[in-house]
Design a protein around this motif. Structure first.
Motif, PDB file in Angstrom:
ATOM      1  N   VAL A   1       0.000  16.911 -18.535  1.00 42.86           N
ATOM      2  CA  VAL A   1      -0.753  15.819 -19.165  1.00 42.86           C
ATOM      3  C   VAL A   1      -2.188  16.263 -19.447  1.00 42.86           C
ATOM      4  O   VAL A   1      -2.719  16.054 -20.550  1.00 42.86           O
ATOM      5  N   LEU A   2      -2.802  16.900 -18.445  1.00 45.23           N
ATOM      6  CA  LEU A   2      -4.187  17.358 -18.628  1.00 45.23           C
ATOM      7  C   LEU A   2      -4.281  18.355 -19.785  1.00 45.23           C
ATOM      8  O   LEU A   2      -5.202  18.292 -20.605  1.00 45.23           O
ATOM      9  N   LYS A   3      -3.302  19.259 -19.849  1.00 46.15           N
ATOM     10  CA  LYS A   3      -3.317  20.235 -20.940  1.00 46.15           C
ATOM     11  C   LYS A   3      -3.143  19.538 -22.285  1.00 46.15           C
ATOM     12  O   LYS A   3      -3.754  19.922 -23.282  1.00 46.15           O
ATOM     13  N   THR A   4      -2.299  18.511 -22.305  1.00 49.00           N
ATOM     14  CA  THR A   4      -2.093  17.763 -23.551  1.00 49.00           C
ATOM     15  C   THR A   4      -3.395  17.079 -23.986  1.00 49.00           C
ATOM     16  O   THR A   4      -3.672  16.970 -25.174  1.00 49.00           O
ATOM     17  N   LEU A   5      -4.171  16.638 -23.001  1.00 52.17           N
ATOM     18  CA  LEU A   5      -5.430  15.974 -23.337  1.00 52.17           C
ATOM     19  C   LEU A   5      -6.490  16.960 -23.825  1.00 52.17           C
ATOM     20  O   LEU A   5      -7.548  16.551 -24.282  1.00 52.17           O
ATOM     21  N   GLY A   6      -6.202  18.249 -23.698  1.00 45.64           N
ATOM     22  CA  GLY A   6      -7.134  19.248 -24.204  1.00 45.64           C
ATOM     23  C   GLY A   6      -7.774  20.109 -23.123  1.00 45.64           C
ATOM     24  O   GLY A   6      -8.641  20.926 -23.431  1.00 45.64           O
ATOM     25  N   PHE A   7      -7.361  19.934 -21.876  1.00 45.56           N
ATOM     26  CA  PHE A   7      -7.892  20.792 -20.815  1.00 45.56           C
ATOM     27  C   PHE A   7      -7.336  22.204 -21.030  1.00 45.56           C
ATOM     28  O   PHE A   7      -6.119  22.383 -21.114  1.00 45.56           O
ATOM     29  N   SER A   8      -8.230  23.171 -21.119  1.00 43.83           N
ATOM     30  CA  SER A   8      -7.799  24.546 -21.424  1.00 43.83           C
ATOM     31  C   SER A   8      -7.189  25.210 -20.180  1.00 43.83           C
ATOM     32  O   SER A   8      -7.309  24.698 -19.066  1.00 43.83           O
ATOM     33  N   ARG A   9      -6.578  26.363 -20.404  1.00 46.98           N
ATOM     34  CA  ARG A   9      -5.968  27.112 -19.287  1.00 46.98           C
ATOM     35  C   ARG A   9      -7.030  27.488 -18.247  1.00 46.98           C
ATOM     36  O   ARG A   9      -6.806  27.365 -17.053  1.00 46.98           O
TER      37      ARG A   9
ATOM     38  N   CYS B   1      -9.778  25.983 -17.680  1.00 46.28           N
ATOM     39  CA  CYS B   1     -10.225  24.761 -17.020  1.00 46.28           C
ATOM     40  C   CYS B   1      -9.269  24.403 -15.865  1.00 46.28           C
ATOM     41  O   CYS B   1      -9.705  24.062 -14.757  1.00 46.28           O
TER      42      CYS B   1
END
Lengths: 380, 236
Positions: free
Chosen positions: A292-300, A302
């Motif tokens: 979910v966090l990655k979908t929201l735009g959190f990078s690898r 991060c």
């Protein structure tokens, strides 16, 4: 909310599990703090000097050296000051209450190691008022509850008096504190003439000559020159620095440092296995959320930093508690244990907290970073 | 990255081919699929299970890449971006609404909404202000400090929508946003999506099984065996 707040909340989402982890880390660093304090203190080796030299009999530390060596050593170029030392071990009151007495010539002793022991002229003046006057180290005085002016008697294990008795009465003329907290102050400083005149055997001999090289003279160069003086004599010498001397003394019983290092290493390896295993499982449960966090735009990167921060959070909290408790224990436990929790122990413990925190977090963090989003979503 | 204003469609998929492969077999999903969506459109995608709806949404969100073909959104080639660039693109230009809300359980409603803003260089005061305004917009003023588990399904989905729009994205992708809700809650969510589309100009692509939900869109696309069947409809 900040990234730090997010990390804190992620870490504490299963409070019971995190508390157990923090306790594991705290216990490990408590053990580390105590053992490191023991090594640092290990009967004074931490504060022992590389600059001061001790000359002893090459045949063993229990063999005496003639007092006549004093003038020959003192005359050697590069020697600033030299003092004879005799040692007396015995008990005070209870046979288990062992006390060590080192006796030297006060003026010479002050010149050689007065700075390290924190001796001042008033103490020497007080010593000069009687042959049986002694200075007592702060740690020993506190452990025994002794004060200035108090008298005590050491029942020697080996050194007999001329009258056949083993009792050596002393009067406390002063209490010395040592230069730093890691200085060994768990002993009595007596006068050579009192022991030498009073003993039945071994008169005019010494256990060791303590000496300070002149400024600019390397102790490691001076030591072989001293030993060369007595190579062909009846009592050849072995000259070591104070630190080497104490280490050699300790290693007679066991290689304490290696044993302790081994125990601590086992603790750390076990801790790492527990933390890594727990974090890997915890992150497996949270794979979906990471997706979910990655979908929201959190990078690898991060995600990597967040998981590393979670591991560091556990180690920082647990480590601080453990190190703090070890510090308190080093203050509360009897000085006879020789625990010295100094700055070097604190720095090493802090570095280990960060290092192990990052190490423990690395595997779960890399795994979280690499988790593909779609594969994370399939875990729901 | 900025959204470039051009005459080309806001979303342009051309000659997209995609197949899922295992060791033994390859299952084709799309073969030369084309799609154009204009800026400000509200498009519903329907179709039977396995028709490729979710795959289409994944491609549009940059969560998956095509085997061949171009994906251009707001003038930017998504299929040419690396993973880091796609993450940054999602953070700045995309909002996603999930069927099961996907809120983080350890965070409060307002903290969930604030998540996308952590990736932007806003001071805390601005973030708080935007979160409050967005929660107000979705009708959850006063619910910010509630844990998601204490909210109803409809309220949780509104938090999900608030999280999707808080960073003011141009494109909203909704994956069965009403699939887990009762009719009344579903209608509220659809009304909200309609508002976001009409009043705030968001381009919305919504995947749904629900024909009533699809009616809320300007255009309904039917996906069947990897190909579109388009039905024009008149907006009420």
């Amino acid at each position: 909310m900040t990234f730090l707040g997010l990390t804190r909340k992620s870490t504490l989402r299963k409070p019971f599990r995190v508390v157990l982890l923090i306790i594991s880390v705290a216990v490990t660093f408590f053990i580390y703090g105590l053992t490191a304090s023991f090594i640092a203190g290990s009967q004074g080796t931490a504060a022992a000097s590389d600059e001061l030299l001790g000359v002893m009999n090459a045949a063993g530390r229990n063999q005496p050296l003639p007092m006549a060596y004093l003038s020959r050593i003192a005359a050697l170029p590069g020697v600033a000051e030299v003092s004879p030392i005799v040692r007396l071990r015995g008990s005070v009151g209870d046979a288990r209450n062992v006390v060590a007495v080192s006796a030297g010539e006060p003026d010479k002793l002050k010149a050689v190691s007065g700075e390290e022991l924190g001796l001042d002229p008033s103490m020497l003046q007080a010593l000069d008022t009687g042959w049986d006057k002694v200075l007592v180290g702060r740690a020993l005085a506190e452990a025994q509850g002794w004060t200035i002016g108090e008298r005590f008697t050491v029942s020697s294990f080996r050194t007999k008096r001329s009258d056949g008795s083993r009792d050596w009465p002393f009067e406390i003329a002063g209490i010395f504190d040592g230069k730093s907290s890691s200085t060994d102050t768990y002993f009595v400083l007596a006068q050579y003439r009192y022991i030498n005149e009073g003993r039945a055997r071994g008169k005019d001999t010494v256990a060791t000559f303590a000496l300070r090289p002149e400024p600019g003279v390397a102790p490691q160069e001076l030591a072989p020159r001293i030993d060369a003086l007595f190579t062909n004599s009846a009592a050849p010498t072995r000259t070591l620095s104070e630190k080497q001397f104490l280490s050699a003394f300790l290693s007679q019983y066991a290689d304490v440092k290696h044993v302790v290092t081994l125990v601590v290493s086992v603790c750390f390896v076990t801790l790492l296995m527990i933390v890594i295993n727990t974090m890997v499982f915890a992150l497996r449960e949270r794979r979906f959320e990471i997706g979910v966090l990655k979908t929201l735009g959190f990078s690898r990167s991060c995600i990597l930093m967040m998981v590393l921060a979670e591991a560091l959070f556990v180690f920082l909290l647990g480590g601080s508690i453990g190190i703090g408790l070890a510090k308190l224990a080093s203050l509360a436990l009897p000085p006879a244990l020789g625990l010295v929790f100094d700055q070097s122990v604190l720095l090493r413990a802090t570095a280990l907290v960060f290092l192990l925190g990052l190490f423990a977090g690395a595997l779960p963090a890399l795994s979280a970073m690499r988790t593909p989003i779609l594969s994370a979503f399939r875990t729901r | 990255m900025t959204i470039s204003e051009t005459n080309s469609p806001f979303i342009a998929l051309s000659s997209i081919s995609k197949a899922y492969r295992t060791r033994a077999i390859s299952v084709p999903i799309f073969d030369n699929l084309d799609l154009s969506i204009e800026k400000g459109e509200f498009v519903a995608v329907m179709g039977p299970s396995g028709s490729g709806k979710s795959t289409l949404l994944n491609l549009l969100a940059g969560l998956d890449g095509p085997d061949s073909g171009d994906i251009k959104i707001a003038g930017q080639r998504l299929d040419h971006m690396g993973e880091a660039a796609r993450s940054a693109w999602r953070a700045h230009h995309l909002g996603i609404v999930f069927q099961f809300y996907n809120l983080l359980p350890m965070l409060t409603a307002e903290e969930n909404v604030e998540l996308p803003l952590l990736l932007k260089p806003f001071p805390a005061s601005i973030r708080r202000e935007r979160v409050a305004k967005t929660l107000d917009l979705v009708g959850l003023c006063g619910f910010g400090r509630q844990n998601p588990s204490r909210l109803s399904g409809g309220q949780q989905q509104r938090v999900g929508i608030a999280r999707a729009i808080v960073s003011d994205p141009t494109l909203l992708l909704c994956d069965e946003p009403t699939g887990d809700l009762d009719r009344a809650s579903a209608d509220e969510i659809l009304t909200m999506l309609g508002y976001l589309n009409r009043e705030l100009g968001k381009t919305i692509v919504m995947v749904t099984h629900d024909p009533e939900a699809a009616e809320a869109a300007d255009r309904i696309l039917h996906l069947d065996k990897g190909a579109f069947v388009e039905r024009a409809r008149v907006m009420s």
